[in-house]
Design a protein around this motif. Structure first.
Motif, mmCIF file in Angstrom:
data_model
loop_
_atom_site.group_PDB
_atom_site.id
_atom_site.type_symbol
_atom_site.label_atom_id
_atom_site.label_comp_id
_atom_site.label_asym_id
_atom_site.label_seq_id
_atom_site.Cartn_x
_atom_site.Cartn_y
_atom_site.Cartn_z
ATOM 1 N N SER A 437 0.814 -1.224 0.000
ATOM 2 C CA SER A 437 0.000 0.000 0.000
ATOM 3 C C SER A 437 0.843 1.268 0.000
ATOM 4 C CB SER A 437 -0.938 0.014 1.207
ATOM 5 O OG SER A 437 -0.202 0.092 2.423
ATOM 6 N N ASP A 468 -10.594 0.901 -7.480
ATOM 7 C CA ASP A 468 -11.131 1.571 -6.291
ATOM 8 C C ASP A 468 -10.507 1.000 -5.016
ATOM 9 O OD1 ASP A 468 -12.769 3.412 -7.508
ATOM 10 O OD2 ASP A 468 -14.537 2.127 -7.496
ATOM 11 N N HIS A 469 -10.376 -0.331 -4.965
ATOM 12 C CA HIS A 469 -9.829 -1.003 -3.789
ATOM 13 C C HIS A 469 -8.386 -0.570 -3.538
ATOM 14 C CE1 HIS A 469 -9.046 -4.318 -0.960
ATOM 15 N NE2 HIS A 469 -7.913 -4.500 -1.617
ATOM 16 N N LEU A 472 -8.201 3.133 -2.462
ATOM 17 C CA LEU A 472 -8.763 3.344 -1.129
ATOM 18 C C LEU A 472 -7.785 2.926 -0.031
ATOM 19 C CD1 LEU A 472 -11.284 4.187 0.511
ATOM 20 C CD2 LEU A 472 -12.020 1.797 0.409
ATOM 21 N N LEU A 473 -7.076 1.795 -0.250
ATOM 22 C CA LEU A 473 -6.158 1.283 0.763
ATOM 23 C C LEU A 473 -4.755 1.860 0.644
ATOM 24 C CD1 LEU A 473 -7.130 -2.506 0.937
ATOM 25 C CD2 LEU A 473 -7.761 -0.677 2.512
ATOM 26 N N ASN A 475 -1.591 4.088 0.888
ATOM 27 C CA ASN A 475 -1.177 4.998 1.961
ATOM 28 C C ASN A 475 0.170 5.613 1.604
ATOM 29 O OD1 ASN A 475 -0.847 6.350 4.374
ATOM 30 N ND2 ASN A 475 -0.260 4.531 5.529
ATOM 31 N N TRP A 497 -11.111 8.938 -10.257
ATOM 32 C CA TRP A 497 -9.716 8.584 -9.961
ATOM 33 C C TRP A 497 -8.784 9.770 -10.214
ATOM 34 C CZ3 TRP A 497 -10.721 3.806 -13.480
ATOM 35 C CH2 TRP A 497 -11.558 2.920 -12.811
ATOM 36 N N HIS A 500 -9.083 12.216 -7.438
ATOM 37 C CA HIS A 500 -8.351 11.711 -6.279
ATOM 38 C C HIS A 500 -6.856 11.986 -6.424
ATOM 39 C CE1 HIS A 500 -7.334 8.976 -2.964
ATOM 40 N NE2 HIS A 500 -6.396 8.473 -3.758
#
Length: 717
Positions: A437, A468-469, A472-473, A475, A497, A500
């Motif tokens: 991540s 999306d997954h 979202l995760l 970091n 996206w 984001h």
């Protein structure tokens, strides 16, 4: 009612001067309209900076723009009252004109300490002799200049920093310039000509950074030098007989660098160091060296031997970076066992960080990693970045099996792995669950995400869920984002996206839509402030009115795109740092007006009416393909201005030229000269697609070949 106190005007003069110096010169002069007291306060500022940001001149007439800029600088210098400690001229609309001579002469009578001159257009500007009389000069920075000091020049006695880019000076001039600046601490050389031997004699030098084409580098009286970066831009011919007979370049390179702390050996310079007998270790350890960065071909025995020798001779290294060149496959000498020496246990007693990138998992690459892991007892982190499209998971598993001298050593392996393999590392152990991540490069393509289904809705939904997954995760920063899946249409999810990503620090963005109509890019894409590389396929570009360009963009690749003529011109001209431009199969505009002062590579293929270059002084590689044969009217051709002459007028340093499809027919429009007014002396490669039965096309080819005396390779199809 109390009278409002003007606190700013009552500030000490030195404070006001500092405030005004921090403003663009345009805004500083404008303060004269605030009040009578402020009318001439700007005239005392000691720092004058004239650049594109400070002096904006929107004009299609270059003469008008040039005259206005000259008038502004004359006005400021005439009214200025006091010392000018810093003078910087770096305006992209200014040629190396005689007016600069006048300004330099004016400054030479004062006490200028910092002088910066960047000429972005035209030929090398020959510096006037009065520049070499600046006795108080501490910092000198020059771009696109010709240096020829007077015979009486004895050096800049106070100069501490010298920065030269795209400059011409003779070998003797270079050596004298360096050796006669006794206080010189920082020296930067980039893309120079006129000399090929870098003889550095500078007793006070601390920092040295060079990048270019040269034959040799040697240091003399450089015992204070601590930071060195050397990049050789051309590959070295590997003549084994010459290599064995010549003196050891590796030993001569280090003999006058006893206190070096940071060393970067980039591009092909490691190969240059390998052109001689290579010792197993240097005669004296470099105990102060704590950081080393090496560009290496792991498939070359000599380069591996040099790297092995260097690492063994630097026992106090704290950080190592090694970047592989996996595109070079030729193996010279037996590589097996070179890195497998077990007699150097705990060699790197202070090594804490290792970064290795661009590898493909060859035996020599893995042996090098194993060698570093087993000899670094305090290692904290090793980051391994495979080359793009190289298998990652098996390599990661093998690395986990290597013995480590440090129980705290953490191996990070993910950056260019397929996103599928990167996420799968979460199954290796609990510690690996979320390591993926943090990866800064996210690539979603057909190779990374394989979805087999005849139902396009299922395919699309699954792909969207995966992206999306991951987002979202995730970091941490996302420096690269690539979406190029053949099962994805230009859906609204992409808008989400991109929005984001616009909130982060994305530097590389690639979007390839393989199905459906042009995907209209959302306006938030044009707010990517840190973007360096942009690649788009099957997209519609319509920037918002407030868009001022991508200020950091260096590479732009547009294929099957739609954008208006004005949008195209503004996009190119407003990206001041653009170095590489690729255009393929575009529509919405037909005139390729290229205004890009930093452009070095240009590749275009499509249907267009015209192409012109403006402010493209640095452009060296050009490939142009016109896909439609639309020139058949000979009368029109003979009556119009020469396209051939116009094409070359702003390409003074072109080195490689490819004329593809029907573009030579375009160049045949107008009167065809027997040869160009000025020879293309830098052009060493040309490729021409030609109809040998067409007189005009043959005439253009004949003219081109006669005008390129230094050609090394010709291709004609």
């Amino acid at each position: 009612m109390d009278t409002e106190v003007d606190r700013i005007s009552s500030l000490p003069r030195n404070v006001l001067d500092q405030i005004l110096s921090d403003l663009p010169i345009r805004d500083a002069v404008r303060t004269s309209s605030l009040s009578r007291n402020w009318r001439y306060k700007w005239s005392h500022i000691p720092h004058l900076v004239f650049d594109t940001q400070c002096v904006s001149i929107p004009s299609e007439d270059q003469t008008v723009g040039k005259n206005k800029l000259v008038s502004i600088i004359d006005h400021v210098l005439l009214l200025h009252n006091g010392p000018i400690y810093k003078f910087k001229l770096s305006h992209r609309d200014l040629l190396g004109v005689s007016d600069i001579d006048r300004w330099i002469l004016h400054l030479s009578r004062g006490s200028t300490e910092e002088f910066v001159l960047e000429i972005w257009k035209g030929q090398r500007y020959k510096l006037p002799s009065c520049l070499f009389s600046f006795q108080n000069l501490i910092h000198l920075e020059l771009l696109n200049c010709l240096l020829k000091p007077p015979s009486a020049f004895k050096g800049f006695r106070n100069l501490k920093s010298l920065h030269l880019q795209h400059v011409t000076l003779a070998q003797e001039v270079f050596e004298n310039l360096i050796s006669r600046c006794a206080l010189l601490e920082r020296l930067t050389l980039m893309n120079f000509d006129g000399f090929a031997h870098l003889k550095i004699n500078a007793p006070n030098l601390h920092f040295f950074d060079v990048g270019g084409v040269f034959d040799d580098v040697s240091f003399e009286n450089t015992f204070l030098l601590t930071q060195v970066t050397i990049a050789l831009y051309e590959n070295v011919k590997n003549d084994q007989n010459v290599s064995r007979r010549s003196s050891c370049k590796l030993l001569s390179f280090f003999v006058n660098l006893p206190r070096i702390r940071r060393l970067k050996i980039h591009n092909y310079f490691l190969k240059n160091l390998a052109l001689s007998k290579i010792p197993s270790t240097l005669p004296k350890s470099w105990v102060d060296l704590n950081y080393i960065s090496i560009h290496i071909n792991f498939n070359d025995f000599e380069e591996n031997a040099v790297a092995f020798c260097l690492l063994k001779s630097c026992p106090n290294l704290q950080e190592i970076e090694m970047l592989g060149r996996p595109e070079e496959k030729a193996v010279v000498g037996p590589l097996t066992g070179l890195w497998g020496d077990d007699n150097w246990k705990s060699l790197f007693g202070q090594l804490r960080r290792v970064k290795i990138a661009g590898i493909s998992g060859t035996r020599s690459e893995l042996d090098c990693i194993k060698f570093l892991l087993s000899n670094s007892p305090v290692l904290e982190q090793m980051t391994v970045t495979p080359a793009p499209n190289e298998g990652g998971l098996e390599m990661a598993k093998e690395l986990l099996r290597f013995r480590r001298a440090s129980i705290r050593a953490e191996t990070k392996f993910y950056q260019f792995s397929p996103i599928r393999d990167a996420v799968r590392t979460s199954n290796l152990s609990r510690k690996w669950r979320y390591k993926w991540s943090h990866i800064p490069h996210l690539v979603f393509d057909t190779q990374c995400i394989s979805i087999t289904s005849e139902d396009q809705t299922i395919v699309k939904n699954k792909l969207v869920n995966i992206i999306d997954h991951v987002l979202l995760l995730h970091n941490g920063p996302i420096y690269k984002f690539k979406l190029s899946h053949r099962d994805l249409l230009g859906v609204s999810d992409i808008d989400r996206w991109i929005l984001h990503l616009s909130r982060g620090s994305t530097k590389e963005f690639v979007l390839e839509i393989w199905k459906g109509q042009r995907y209209k890019l959302p306006s938030c894409l044009f707010s990517f402030e840190n973007l360096i590389h942009l690649e788009l396929f099957n997209c519609l570009l319509k920037p918002p009115l407030a868009f001022k360009g991508f200020r950091n963009l260096k590479s732009l690749d547009l294929q099957h795109v739609t954008l208006a003529q004005e949008v195209f011109e503004n996009l190119i001209s407003s990206c001041a740092l653009l170095e590489r431009l690729t255009l393929m199969n575009f529509d919405g505009f037909t005139h390729l007006k290229i205004n890009a002062p930093n452009l070095q590579f240009f590749d275009v293929g499509g249907i267009f009416d015209d192409v012109s270059f403006e402010n493209t002084f640095l452009l060296t590689l050009v490939s142009i393909g016109l896909y439609v044969n639309g020139i058949n009217d000979r009368n029109v051709s003979r009556g119009s201005s020469s396209k051939l002459l116009r094409f070359f007028v702003n390409l003074p340093h072109i080195r490689r030229l490819e004329i593809q499809s029907y573009f030579i027919k375009y160049l045949a429009i107008g009167k065809i000269p027997s040869r160009l007014p000025k020879s293309c002396v830098d052009l060493n490669y040309i490729s021409i697609r030609i109809n040998f039965n067409d007189l005009e096309e043959n005439s253009v080819a004949f003219c081109l070949l006669r005008s390129c005396p230094n050609l090394q390779e010709i291709e004609m199809l």
